[in-house]
Each structure stands twice: as C-alpha cells, then as structure tokens.
Scaffold this active site. Structure first.
Site, PDB file in Angstrom:
ATOM      1  N   TYR A  98      -5.611  26.623   5.191  1.00 50.10           N
ATOM      2  CA  TYR A  98      -6.147  26.006   4.236  1.00 50.10           C
ATOM      3  C   TYR A  98      -6.056  25.985   2.735  1.00 50.10           C
ATOM      4  CZ  TYR A  98      -9.299  22.855   1.573  1.00 50.10           C
ATOM      5  OH  TYR A  98      -9.961  22.096   0.454  1.00 50.10           O
TER       6      TYR A  98
ATOM      7  N   GLU B 214      -5.175  19.386  -2.156  1.00 47.72           N
ATOM      8  CA  GLU B 214      -5.464  20.047  -1.100  1.00 47.72           C
ATOM      9  C   GLU B 214      -4.212  19.753  -0.017  1.00 47.72           C
ATOM     10  OE1 GLU B 214      -9.493  19.656   0.767  1.00 47.72           O
ATOM     11  OE2 GLU B 214      -8.355  18.259   2.005  1.00 47.72           O
TER      12      GLU B 214
END
Lengths: 294, 385
Positions: B102, B190
C-alpha cells in the site's frame, strides 16, 4: 483579561474594500472593536467608512497604525498570499475567515506561522470574540455576554447556538473561538485549551466538537494531563452516515474513527462532562462552576 | 472530485509510475478488441466507478478468452455498485502478483501536514489494517521546508521492509506520487495495491486520486469534468450542489434545514435523540439570504420521503425576517404544502415572527422544543398514514 483579543487589540482588515470584508469591518466597529486600518492592494490612500485608513500593504498599515492583529476576508485564490503578508509583517495574530482555501495553501501559511511563532486562527472560521471587549471576525455580537466561560469550537452557527443558550442561562463568556472546520487549521483545540487554562478570568471551558479526525481525542488527552478547570463538551454529528461529508470538509466519519461515541468515550475518560443536547451545556457548566466555587 | 481509476492511471503513466497496459471499453465488442490488443491469456475487467469497495461488491472479474471478456463486460455494464451504475470497464492483463503493498498520500489533520502512508499489507482496506494491525502501517510527514527529497522515500522503504533490490524504485514512485499530490491539489493519491510482480516490477495495480473541490478553480483541466461528475450523485443531491447548498440524503422522514454545518448536524442529532428519523442534512449556509432559503426549501419540497420540514435557524448574519419571507414565498410560490415546524432565534427575530404570524404560522424559540414538536408531527403523520 480574556485570551488573544481584548480592548487593546488593534485590528487591520485585509480585504476591507470587498463586500464581505466591508460589511464585517462595519459590524466589528459597531461592536466596539478597534479597527485601525484596512489593506487592499491598489486602494491605498483612501478611507473606509470615512474614518479607517486603507493601505496597499500590511507593512505600511502596521507602521502607520500599530495594528497587532489582522483579519482576512480576501477571496480564496489570494488568501495564502494575504496570510503570508500578515505573518511576515510580524503580526502576532492572523485570523483567516476566508473559506474554500486549497489545503496546500493553508499548509504553506500555517507552517510558516508556526516557524515564526505567530498565531493563525482558521482558515474557514468565524473568528473570535471576547464579549464586551472586542470581536475579530463574523460572530454576531448580540448572542454573547461577558463572563467566565471560555468556548472553543470547530463550528460557526453551532457556537452561536451554544453561546446563546449560555447567555440566556446567565453564563457569560471570557473568549469564544471558532477554530474552523478545515483539515489543516492554525489553532486547534489543544492550543485553545492551553490558553484558557492559563487565563485568570476563564473558570470553565466549553468545547464544541464534531465528527471526523481525532482532534477531540487529542484534546481529551491534553485535558487529562494539564487542565484542572471544568470542561464541558458537546459533539455534533451522531446521525452522520459514514463516508458522507456533512458540510465541513473535516466532518467525515471513516470506520469507527471519528465517531461521536468514540470522542465522547475519550472525553469521559478525561473527566470531561459530555452534553447530549445543546441545552444540556449550560446546565452542566452551571453545576460545575458551583462545585469549583464551593 | 474523484477521478476514475483509468484516468488516474493515465496520470500515473505520464508521470513515471508504472501501471498495467489497459483499455477502457463500454460494450462487449470493445472488450473483445481490448482482449486481443492486450495479447495475454488472462485479463482482469474492472468496473469504473467512484465508490470504494467495488471488488467485494463483485465489480472486478477475470476472463481467459475473448468470448469470456465479452460476456463479463456485458454483465458488468449497468451493474449497480452501492448505488452507482457501471458505465465503463477497464480491461488489463491479469498480473502475476507476488506481494501487495500500500502507498498513499493524504492530509494529516493532527500533524497539520501531508502524510505519506505505506504498508507491506496492501490489497485490502487500509483502514482495516490500521485498525487491526497498526504496526503494519508506516507514516512519514512531509516537512514544509524540505518538501519531498529522495531520502524520505528510502527511509519509508526501509521502514516498510521493501526488499533492497526494489527500494530505489519504491522511493522514486513515492516521490512521483508526492509531486502529483501537490500538482493536482489532491486530498488523496493512492495505489492499493502497489503490486510487486513475479518478474520483480513494482506496478500500480490500482490507482486513486481525489482532487480537492476547493482547488478546481486552478485545476482547470478538471473543471468541466467536475460538472459531468454531478450526474453520479442522487438527483436531489445534484440539484442541491448546483444550487450551492450542502445536502446529504438520509433514510428518515423529517426534513431538516439549518444554517451552518454544525448547527444543522446538531439539529439532526436532536431529532434522532427525541426518536425521529432525519430525511436529510441541508445546510442553507451560515450567512444565508432569502433566496438561498427559498432554494433550500425547494429542494425538500420535491423530496417525497420528507413528511414535514423542520427549519432551525439561529440567526447571526442570517436574518430571521429573510427566513420568514422565504417560508411564506415557498408556500405561495412553490406550493410547499408539507407541515412545517419552525424555530427562529437571533437577528431580527421579532420581525421574522411578525411575518410568520401575519401568515398564520408561528415559531419556537428553543431548538429542543421545536425538535420535540417535529418528531411528534412526524409520528402523528405516520400513525394516520
């Protein structure tokens, strides 16, 4: 005393010739605030309302008038520039009323102020008022009364509501600060609590929070460690559905973080009384003041 | 404003962040062309929607032939994912992923700075990871003086435990992402997952970029798109947005209008506390005028779920007489015939009350009393229905 502003505060209004800035400059003057100067680039040398001199730059305004606080009404695309100008002119207090300022811009001027040791309130806030002494911003003077209760809030109209209820219950306020609902703000709950804790006039503090973020939790930690004055909290947004923005950019619940229940728990653990309805706030303040004076 | 995955991937690709090759299509024939163009045995077909959690909702599927790609696309088109209808899909090669990471950048309120967040536990909801396994999340705040320097990326790679042979490229991706965060006035950039593939590449398998609405004035290439995106909202929320009032639809029957976000939120809470169910959040604005109130009343007048309207005004800059005038106009000009419960206090309160009483209405002065009455009226309406 009160915190941040009082009778001696000399205010300059950045954007005084604009619609909002002009209207609220008049309101401030009518309230008794010492509005000593206005700044609008290109309008220097004129008079606002027949009496307040307007300057092209903050530096000139400060040199000529001794202004020691600025309140900013300039439109969002120019607000960062205006705030940096005020901070660079060494004004100890800059209150940014302007809403819709891009977060990046707010970060730039807020971090600059921190580095220089200057205080910024806002952006996207109603400003502050020390009732009966001075108001800097857009709060409606009529709902406030001078007294011993400090109020700090993320909201505007909800602050007026609770101040109105305090006033009706005979509980005046020392200073009421709206810190603003944006993600990046210059003065947080903890900063305000620290000032109220030191202030000799303030005997109790009302903290008005809302869903989202963890500012209330940080405030609870601070209260537990440092604050001996009674604190009453009210937190708005228990009905807000997760993920939806409720007006303020910061007011979004994600997961279990930021919920009213989580914030209320932290406050209770710190000995803060949590009001479930706004009208409970004055009752809790009154009873806690009775206890501390007994 | 949220961008679609394929739009973000275009931006990533143009800015040094590797993404899979892909085609956006909106019909089965397009999917067949995309499948053949990709020239791989297995593809992933991803619904292009703006809501999160589309994987769990069945919006991401696989296909191993042109025919299957067509079939999957046919099924996905028009598919409803949490209220959002799928209008296009992105066809990409199915990646051989050896590890899901992530990487994201957002604003940290408490630190008052951008925060770069990374984790070796990617591919799932990062908020769940934060909740269940907080040590798995590493954060670095961006220093306002320094901005981003490559060492920040290397430090993050080391904290997360990125294998040494990939740490340089991870650091570079972090830097590219931060540049995009600044350039696009992002609320969030993201990649989840940022995939480490079997052949040792770091590829943004998913990509998100939310642009701050307040910055659209200078993010001009997205200004036009922002108004298109309004069509993704429920009809009344879209209308409210066009009118410039803050509106969120909820499930109950008590329509609510307040002035200012905090007071409106507190009004909803109070109605709920006394046993009612709010139908909406509608903030007419802290300094609302007669016109903005009339518009706000118009939005609720159209909502069939709203059985009554509770107007809660503490007037500071707003004036009670303007609110009262708007209410009278809403009845006469908009034909508003839902029951009203009104609370008026503050600036020009007596003028406002006079206007109401001349028109056969009255107002409470305490919001608690008014909220109780609103709940009582709503219940009476339900009992008689």
């Amino acid at each position: 005393m009160a915190i941040l502003i009082d009778e001696r505060t000399k205010v300059l209004v950045q954007g005084i010739t604009g619609r909002e800035g002009g209207f609220h400059a008049q309101q401030m003057i009518a309230y008794g605030t010492k509005v000593v100067a206005g700044v609008t680039p290109g309008k220097g040398g004129t008079l606002f309302g027949g009496s307040v001199p307007v300057f092209d730059t903050v530096e000139e305004a400060v040199n000529a008038t001794g202004a020691n606080a600025s309140v900013i009404f300039v439109p969002a695309p120019f607000a960062k520039d205006a705030a940096l100008e005020s901070i660079e002119a060494d004004l100890p207090l800059t209150v940014v009323i302007t809403e819709h300022i891009p977060t990046y811009d707010a970060w730039r001027f807020i971090s600059h102020a921190r580095r220089k040791g200057k205080r910024v309130i806002g952006p996207n806030c109603p400003g502050l008022i020390s009732p009966g002494r001075s108001k800097v911003g857009i709060m409606p003077g009529s709902v406030f009364e001078r007294g011993v209760v400090g109020v700090v809030s993320r909201s505007g109209t909800l602050t007026y509501e609770i101040a109105y209820q305090l006033t009706k219950a005979g509980l005046g306020q020392s200073t009421v600060i709206g810190i603003g609902g944006d993600p990046i703000i210059g003065t947080g709950f903890v900063d305000a609590l620290e000032m109220f804790n030191k202030d000799r006039v303030t005997r109790a503090v009302v903290l008005i929070g809302e869903i989202g973020g963890n500012d209330e939790e940080m405030a609870a930690d601070y209260i537990l460690k440092e604050v001996r004055k009674p604190v009453v909290a009210y937190i708005a947004g228990s009905t807000a559905p997760p993920g939806k923005r409720m007006g303020h950019a910061g007011a979004i619940v994600s997961g279990s973080e930021g919920t009213v229940a989580a914030k209320a728990e932290s406050f209770k653990a710190a000995g803060v009384q949590v009001a479930v309805t706004p009208d409970e706030v004055p009752r809790l303040v009154a009873s806690s003041l009775k206890k501390t004076s007994a | 404003m949220k961008l679609f995955e394929h739009e973000v991937k275009e931006i990533f690709r143009a800015n040094g962040i590797a993404v899979p090759p892909g085609r956006v299509v909106s019909d089965p024939a397009g999917a067949v062309v995309a499948y053949e163009w990709l020239h791989v045995p297995s593809v992933v077909i991803k619904s292009q929607v703006l809501v999160g959690g589309r994987g769990k909702a069945g919006g991401i599927r696989f296909a191993a032939s042109a025919g299957e790609a067509a079939e999957v696309t046919r099924n996905l088109m028009g598919f409803n994912i949490k209220g959002e209808i799928v209008k296009s899909v992105l066809v990409e090669p199915r990646l051989d992923i050896s590890k899901e990471l992530y990487l994201g950048i957002t604003w940290d309120r408490s630190a008052r700075a951008p925060v770069i967040v990374a984790s070796a536990s990617g591919g799932i909801n990062i908020e769940d990871v934060a909740h269940e396994n907080p040590e798995a999340i590493k954060k670095i705040h961006v220093d306002p003086d320094l901005g981003f320097e490559p060492f920040v990326g290397r430090e993050l790679a080391a904290k997360v435990g990125i294998p040494r042979e990939h740490s340089q490229i991870f650091a570079e991706i972090t830097g590219h992402m931060y540049a995009l965060f600044v350039r696009y006035d992002a609320e969030l950039v993201e990649s989840n997952p940022l995939a480490l593939t079997g052949d040792g590449k770091l590829i943004a398998a998913d990509a998100r970029l939310n642009i701050l609405d307040d910055a659209l004035f200078r993010q001009k290439e997205f200004g036009a798109k922002a108004s298109d995106r309004l069509s993704e909202l429920p009809p009344l929320e879209r209308k409210a947005k066009q009118l410039g009032v803050q509106y969120v639809e909820l499930d109950g029957s008590v329509g609510i209008i307040g002035n200012g976000a905090g007071l409106t939120m507190a009004t909803l809470d109070l109605v709920k506390y006394y046993g009612g169910e709010p139908a909406n959040f509608l903030d007419a604005g802290g300094g609302s005028s007669e016109e903005s109130f009339l518009r706000a009343l118009g939005v609720l007048a159209e909502n069939p779920k709203v059985k009554l309207i509770f107007v809660n005004i503490l007037a500071g800059i707003t004036r009670c007489d303007d609110v009262a005038k708007a209410i009278v106009k809403a009845k006469t000009e908009l034909g508003l015939n839902k029951p009203l419960v009104i609370r008026l206090a503050g600036t020009n309160e007596s003028e406002g009350r006079k206007i109401l009483s001349e028109n056969g209405m009255s107002a409470y002065s305490a919001m608690e009393e008014a909220a109780k009455e609103a709940v009582r009226v709503a219940r009476a309406g339900e009992a008689s229905a």
